[in-house]
Design a protein around this motif. Structure first.
Motif, mmCIF file in Angstrom:
data_model
loop_
_atom_site.group_PDB
_atom_site.id
_atom_site.type_symbol
_atom_site.label_atom_id
_atom_site.label_comp_id
_atom_site.label_asym_id
_atom_site.label_seq_id
_atom_site.Cartn_x
_atom_site.Cartn_y
_atom_site.Cartn_z
ATOM 1 N N SER A 1 38.038 -4.501 -43.718
ATOM 2 C CA SER A 1 39.280 -4.838 -44.395
ATOM 3 C C SER A 1 39.072 -5.514 -45.750
ATOM 4 N N GLY A 2 37.792 -5.746 -46.147
ATOM 5 C CA GLY A 2 37.546 -6.368 -47.455
ATOM 6 C C GLY A 2 36.068 -6.659 -47.620
ATOM 7 N N PRO A 3 35.688 -7.266 -48.763
ATOM 8 C CA PRO A 3 34.269 -7.553 -49.003
ATOM 9 C C PRO A 3 33.703 -8.481 -47.929
ATOM 10 N N VAL A 4 32.464 -8.231 -47.526
ATOM 11 C CA VAL A 4 31.902 -8.973 -46.397
ATOM 12 C C VAL A 4 30.956 -10.073 -46.863
ATOM 13 N N GLY A 5 30.860 -11.108 -46.032
ATOM 14 C CA GLY A 5 29.853 -12.150 -46.224
ATOM 15 C C GLY A 5 30.279 -13.330 -47.077
ATOM 16 N N ASP A 6 31.522 -13.324 -47.579
ATOM 17 C CA ASP A 6 31.941 -14.420 -48.473
ATOM 18 C C ASP A 6 31.901 -15.776 -47.765
ATOM 19 N N HIS A 7 32.478 -15.832 -46.570
ATOM 20 C CA HIS A 7 32.593 -17.128 -45.897
ATOM 21 C C HIS A 7 31.215 -17.713 -45.571
ATOM 22 N N GLY A 8 30.389 -16.923 -44.899
ATOM 23 C CA GLY A 8 29.077 -17.435 -44.478
ATOM 24 C C GLY A 8 28.247 -17.889 -45.667
ATOM 25 N N THR A 9 28.281 -17.105 -46.750
ATOM 26 C CA THR A 9 27.507 -17.461 -47.938
ATOM 27 C C THR A 9 28.053 -18.745 -48.556
ATOM 28 N N THR A 10 29.385 -18.835 -48.670
ATOM 29 C CA THR A 10 30.010 -20.015 -49.276
ATOM 30 C C THR A 10 29.610 -21.286 -48.530
ATOM 31 N N SER B 1 47.443 -2.080 -48.622
ATOM 32 C CA SER B 1 48.780 -2.540 -49.000
ATOM 33 C C SER B 1 48.926 -4.046 -48.792
ATOM 34 N N GLN B 2 47.962 -4.656 -48.093
ATOM 35 C CA GLN B 2 48.064 -6.074 -47.764
ATOM 36 C C GLN B 2 47.510 -6.940 -48.896
ATOM 37 N N PRO B 3 48.021 -8.208 -48.992
ATOM 38 C CA PRO B 3 47.458 -9.123 -49.992
ATOM 39 C C PRO B 3 45.937 -9.227 -49.789
ATOM 40 N N SER B 4 45.174 -9.202 -50.836
ATOM 41 C CA SER B 4 43.705 -9.217 -50.862
ATOM 42 C C SER B 4 43.075 -8.146 -49.971
ATOM 43 N N GLY B 5 43.799 -7.013 -49.816
ATOM 44 C CA GLY B 5 43.230 -5.903 -49.064
ATOM 45 C C GLY B 5 42.743 -4.786 -49.968
ATOM 46 N N GLU B 6 42.717 -5.071 -51.306
ATOM 47 C CA GLU B 6 42.441 -3.974 -52.247
ATOM 48 C C GLU B 6 41.026 -3.411 -52.122
ATOM 49 N N ARG B 7 40.102 -4.195 -51.520
ATOM 50 C CA ARG B 7 38.739 -3.649 -51.383
ATOM 51 C C ARG B 7 38.445 -3.166 -49.966
ATOM 52 N N ALA B 8 39.502 -2.986 -49.163
ATOM 53 C CA ALA B 8 39.304 -2.379 -47.838
ATOM 54 C C ALA B 8 38.678 -0.999 -48.042
ATOM 55 N N SER B 9 37.793 -0.594 -47.131
ATOM 56 C CA SER B 9 37.054 0.658 -47.338
ATOM 57 C C SER B 9 36.747 1.346 -46.013
ATOM 58 N N VAL B 10 36.656 2.659 -46.087
ATOM 59 C CA VAL B 10 36.087 3.410 -44.966
ATOM 60 C C VAL B 10 34.576 3.321 -45.123
#
Lengths: 359, 375, 95
Positions: A192-201, A314-323
Motif C-alpha cells: 500500500s506504500g513505500p516500505v521500511g520508513d517506520h523501522g528505519t526512522t 485513491s487513499q491519502p498517502s496511497g499514491e505509491r501503492a504498487s503491484v
C-alpha cells in the motif's frame, strides 16, 4: 540430477523441518520478539501449546469470533518502542494505529479500544499527557473510541518510561473470510506504500548509529484503505497483512506457507524511499525486512489487481501503492524475488532482529 | 544511488552473460572461488548465477570474518563480557555467532552488558562516557577493518582512555588463500579477489597466486555487474592462455592500496605466530595482535583471557567444502550434528555459507526456481 | 567480507580535521577521513565508507572508463540482438 545419497540427506532435512517447534534457548532473547523464526517458534511451542483452540490456531493478527449472530474481530498488542517519541509519531500513535490495523486486516470495521499503561516511577507526567493526546487524535482519525483502560506503576528501572497495551474490537460486516491461507495461483500481490520508513526512522532515532535523516514514521490507520479495497474488489480480496515486525518479507513467507503456494516478488516494483535504501545499504540490511506501521501487503484475485491498485491509490498517502508480485503454484511455500539485475533469489524468513552488519 | 544503481542493470548483465557464454570452451567446466563473503552476499542477493552458463561454478571462499572465528575465541570474548564493570562492544555480525554453547545475544540475555556498534569509534565514545567501566571492543575482520581498529587504538592512547581495550581477532586474507591453494585436491580455475581488502593491501600481494600457482585472479567490486565483469575477465585470461592479476575495481582500489592505512596497521598490530580458523584449522601468521607498545589497550593483556579451546569436531569437513572438493551433503555431519540451529563449521554459521544455503534451499533446484519466476 | 558503501562528502567538519559529513542516499553520517589524509578530500568527492571510516576516494575517471566499456558491450549486444531479430523475421527460415 540428484544422487540417491543426496536424496536421503534432503529427506532427512525435510523430516527435521516438520518436527514440532521446540524452543532451544534457555532464556528469552531479543530475537524472540523480533517477529522472525524465533518469535514463531516461541508462539507455537509455548502459547499455542498451552492455549490451543480453533479460533487461535490460525495465528492471524486477530481472531474472528461469533458473538450473538454477529462476527466480532478481537485483537491485542503491546507497545514498547524506544525512543517513545520519534519523527512522525510516538508510542501513542503506534498503540492506536497498530491495534486498529490488526482489526482492519480481517476486513473488520474497528470500533472500540482499551488502553493499559505500565508506567515507570519517575516518568514525566508531561510526556504521559503528550502520549495520551496522540492516542486521542489517532483514535479520532481512525474512527474508534477508547472506552476502557488500566494504569499500573512499577519501580524505577523495572520499565522503560511507559509501555502501552491496547486491545480492540470491531465487526466483520461481510460474509467471506480473509486469511493468510487463502492465496491462490494467479493472485496479485500489492503493497500500500513505500516500505521500511517506520523501522528505519526508529532505528536512526535511537541515535546509536550516528546517522541523520529527514525520514518520518509511516504510522497510520489502515481501516479506510481496507474499506476502499473491499468496496472495489469484494471477495476478490484474499488476504491482508500489515507489514510490521519482520517487514514485507516475513508477511509474504507467512502467506506462502499458509496457502501452500509460491510468491514471486519483483524487486524493482517494491516502492522504497531513497533514504531508506541509503540507510539500509549503509547498515547492510534488506528493506524488505524492515518494519512498517502503516503499510499492508494485499493479495487479491489477479482479475482485481487494477481495481485494487486504484482503490489503494485513491487513499491519502496511497499514491505509491504498487503491484509488486504474483502468486504461483510451485515451488510451494517459497518466496522468490526476481531481482532488478535479472536474477532470482529466495527470500527467507528473518532469523531474528535485522542487525547492522559490517561484512 | 550513484556508484550503486548503474552497476545493477539487467540489460548490461545480459550483454555480459552473452560474452561470458561465448568465452567458455565447449565441454569444459570452470570453477572460480570468490574469496570474500561480501561477494557471496552480492551473488546471492542479486541472483548472479542465473546469468552464468551451467559449466561455470562459483565456490564460496573463506572470507567471512565472523564465520572463521573459532568457537574458543567466542567463548573467550563471552568470558570478558561477563567480568564485573565491563561493557563489551561488537558489530552486529558477531551477535548471533555461537561459541562452544552460547552467543553474544544469549550472554546479553543472561545479563552481560553487550552493546552493538557501527564503528570502533562508537566503542571509544562509550569508553569516554563510562570512565568507571572497562570497555572492550570485539575486533573482527580482515585487512579492510583492521586499520579502523588501529586508528581507534591510536586515538585511545592519545586520549589516555585506559578503560578502553580491544580483543583483537583480525585475520589476514593471504595465508587463508594460500592454505586453500596448497590443498592437493584443489579444483579451482581462478579467483575473484576481495575488492575491499584490496583498498588497503593493494593488488601486489596476489601476484604469487598467478606466478607460483598458475591461477588468475581478478580484484572485483561488490555490485553485481562488477562480479559478472570479473568473471568475464577471468574467462578471457583462460581463453587467451594468460595468467595474471587484474583489477576490475579500479574506481575504488588503487594498485598500491592505502599506504596510510597500512602504516596505522603496522604501528598498532603485528602478526601472530599462528591462529585457528573455524573449519580450516591452525594457519601460521594468519592473524593480527596488538603490539606491546599499546599493551594498555590490548584486552589479552589487560584481562586474564582463559584461552578456551573448543576443537572443531574432526568429522566437520568445512575445509573440503570450502575448497570445492565436497558438496555440502557429502559432509559426514551435514544435516545431523551440523544444522543452521546448531552449526559446527563456518559454512553453516553464515546464512549464505554453502552448507546453510544448501540446508535451507537444497531441495529447490535452480531450474525450478527459474521456471517459477519466468513471466 | 567487508561492507563498503560509496557516499558523497557533504562538508568537512570545521573543528575536527579527521571528520567529514557524508551522504548516502540522503542519510548523513560523520565519517572519519584520517586514512585519506593528504589526499585533499573536499565536498563533492565520493568516498568508500567502511565501519565509519573512509578507506578510499572513488576515482571518477576510472569509474567512467569502466562504465563506458560496459555500455559498449551492452550496445554491441543490442545491435547483435536486433540483427538476429531482423534475420529471423526476414530470413527464409522464419515461421
Amino acid at each position: 540430477m540428484t544422487t540417491e545419497r543426496e536424496e536421503q540427506v534432503l529427506r532427512r532435512i525435510d523430516r527435521a523441518r516438520r518436527r514440532k517447534a521446540r524452543v532451544r534457548d534457555e532464556r528469552i532473547t531479543l530475537a524472540h520478539g523480533a517477529g522472525g523464526k524465533a518469535t514463531h517458534t516461541l508462539i507455537e511451542a509455548v502459547f499455542l501449546e498451552a492455549f490451543d483452540n480453533p479460533l487461535l490456531a490460525p495465528l492471524e493478527d486477530q481472531a474472528v469470533c461469533p458473538a450473538g449472530g454477529a462476527r466480532l474481530a478481537f485483537t491485542t498488542d503491546s507497545y514498547v518502542v524506544s525512543p517513545l517519541f520519534f519523527p512522525g509519531g510516538d508510542i501513542g500513535d503506534l498503540a492506536v494505529n497498530g491495534t486498529v490495523n490488526d482489526l482492519a486486516m480481517c476486513g473488520a470495521r474497528p470500533l472500540y479500544l482499551s488502553a493499559g499503561f505500565i508506567l515507570e516511577e519517575g516518568f514525566p507526567v508531561a510526556d504521559l499527557t503528550r502520549v495520551a493526546g496522540s492516542m486521542a487524535r489517532a483514535a479520532e482519525a481512525a474512527g474508534v473510541r477508547i472506552v476502557t483502560g488500566d494504569t499500573k506503576v512499577v519501580e524505577r528501572g523495572k520499565a522503560d518510561g511507559v509501555y502501552v497495551n491496547t486491545a480492540g474490537v470491531g465487526v466483520v460486516e461481510h460474509h467471506f473470510t480473509l486469511g493468510a491461507g487463502r492465496a491462490r495461483p494467479g493472485d496479485a500481490v500489492l503493497v500500500s506504500g513505500p516500505v521500511g520508513d517506520h523501522g528505519t526512522t526508529v532505528m536512526l532515532a535511537r541515535g546509536e548509529l550516528g546517522i541523520e535523516s529527514d525520514l518520518t514514521s509511516d504510522t497510520a490507520p489502515l481501516a479506510a484503505p481496507v474499506a476502499a479495497l473491499l468496496a472495489a474488489c469484494g471477495d476478490g480480496v484474499r488476504c491482508l497483512r500489515d507489514a510490521t515486525r519482520g517487514g514485507v518479507a516475513t508477511v509474504l513467507n507467512e502467506i506462502a506457507r499458509a496457502s501452500d503456494v509460491a510468491v514471486v516478488l519483483g524487486e524493482s516494483a517494491v516502492p522504497v524511499r531513497d533514504e531508506v535504501r541509503g540507510a539500509a545499504e549503509l547498515l547492510g540490511i534488506d528493506p524488505l525486512y524492515i518494519a512498517c506501521e502503516g503499510r499492508m501487503v494485499v493479495v487479491v484475485d489477479g482479475a482485481c489487481a487494477e481495481s485494487a491498485l486504484a482503490a489503494l491509490r485513491s487513499q491519502p498517502s496511497g499514491e505509491r501503492a504498487s503491484v509488486v508480485g504474483r502468486v504461483v503454484a510451485e515451488p510451494a511455500s517459497l518466496v522468490l524475488v526476481k531481482t532488478e539485475f535479472g536474477g532470482t533469489r529466495i527470500l527467507d524468513v528473518l532469523i531474528g532482529d535485522p542487525l547492522p552488519r559490517i561484512c | 544511488m550513484r556508484y550503486v544503481d548503474e552497476y545493477r542493470g539487467a540489460d548490461k548483465a545480459r550483454a555480459l552473460a552473452a560474452r561470458i557464454a561465448g568465452l567458455c570452451a565447449p565441454g569444459r567446466s570452470y570453477t572460480f572461488m570468490e574469496v570474500c563473503g561480501g561477494h557471496t552476499h552480492t551473488i546471492y542477493k542479486h541472483g548472479i548465477e542465473d546469468h552464468l552458463p551451467e559449466n561455470v561454478t562459483l565456490v564460496h571462499g573463506p572470507g567471512c570474518p565472523v564465520c572463521v572465528i573459532p568457537m574458543g575465541r567466542v567463548d573467550d570474548a563471552l568470558h570478558l563480557a561477563r567480568q564485573p564493570d565491563t561493557i563489551m562492544t561488537s558489530f552486529g555480525d558477531m551477535m548471533r555467532v555461537p561459541g562452544g554453547s552460547r552467543s553474544f545475544l544469549d550472554a546479553k540475555a543472561e545479563g552481560a552488558d553487550i552493546r552493538m556498534v557501527y564503528s570502533p569509534l562508537d566503542a571509544l565514545r562509550i569508553a569516554r562516557q563510562n570512565r568507571d567501566k572497562r570497555v572492550v571492543f570485539m575486533a573482527i575482520g580482515f585487512e579492510t577493518t583492521a586499520p579502523s581498529t588501529a586508528v581507534t587504538v591510536q586515538r585511545a592512547a592519545a586520549e589516555k582512555l585506559d578503560n578502553f581495550s580491544v580483543f583483537c581477532n583480525h585475520v589476514t586474507i593471504i595465508p587463508a588463500v594460500k592454505a586453500i591453494l596448497d590443498s592437493p585436491d584443489l579444483r579451482l580455475d581462478g579467483f575473484l579477489g576481495p575488492g575491499h581488502v584490496s583498498t588497503v593491501i593493494g593488488c601486489h600481494p596476489y601476484r604469487f597466486i598467478a606466478a607460483e600457482y598458475g591461477k588468475p585472479l581478478v580484484v572485483a567490486g561488490f555490485e553485481p555487474l562488477d562480479i559478472l565483469q570479473s568473471i568475464h575477465l577471468l574467462l578471457r585470461q583462460l581463453a587467451e592462455g594468460r595468467c595474471t592479476v587484474e583489477n576490475q575495481y579500479a574506481r575504488v582500489v588503487p594498485w598500491d592500496g592505502n599506504p596510510k592505512a597500512l602504516r596505522a596497521l603496522s604501528d598498532v598490530m603485528e602478526l601472530r605466530p599462528s591462529f585457528e580458523w573455524r573449519g580450516l584449522g591452525t594457519i601460521p601468521y594468519s592473524a593480527l595482535r596488538i603490539r606491546e607498545a599499546y599493551a594498555a589497550h590490548d584486552a589479552e593483556r589487560v584481562f586474564d583471557v582463559p584461552g578456551v579451546r573448543v576443537a572443531d569436531p574432526t568429522s566437520c569437513q568445512c575445509g573440503e567444502v570450502l575448497k570445492g572438493v565436497l558438496k555440502p551433503w557429502q559432509c559426514k555431519v551435514f544435516g545431523t550434528a551440523c544444522t543452521p540451529e546448531t552449526p559446527i563449521g563456518t559454512c553453516m554459521v553464515s546464512s549464505e555459507g554453502a552448507c546453510a544455503a544448501y540446508y535451507n534451499f537444497g531441495r529447490f533446484t535452480r531450474t525450478a526456481v527459474r521456471e517459477a519466476t519466468r513471466t | 567480507m567487508c561492507l563498503g558503501i560509496p557516499g558523497e562528502v557533504v562538508e568537512l567538519v570545521a573543528d575536527q580535521p579527521d571528520l567529514a559529513r557524508v551522504s548516502v542516499g540522503g542519510v548523513r553520517r560523520a565519517v572519519n577521513i584520517a586514512l585519506l589524509e593528504g589526499e585533499g578530500v573536499a565536498p563533492g568527492d565520493w568516498i568508500l565508507i567502511h565501519v565509519g571510516f573512509a578507506l578510499s576516494r572513488i576515482d571518477e575517471a576510472e569509474a567512467r572508463a569502466a562504465m563506458e566499456f560496459l555500455e559498449g558491450i551492452g550496445q554491441a549486444y543490442e545491435d547483435e540482438m536486433d540483427a538476429l531479430r531482423e534475420s529471423t523475421t526476414e530470413g527464409p527460415g522464419a515461421g
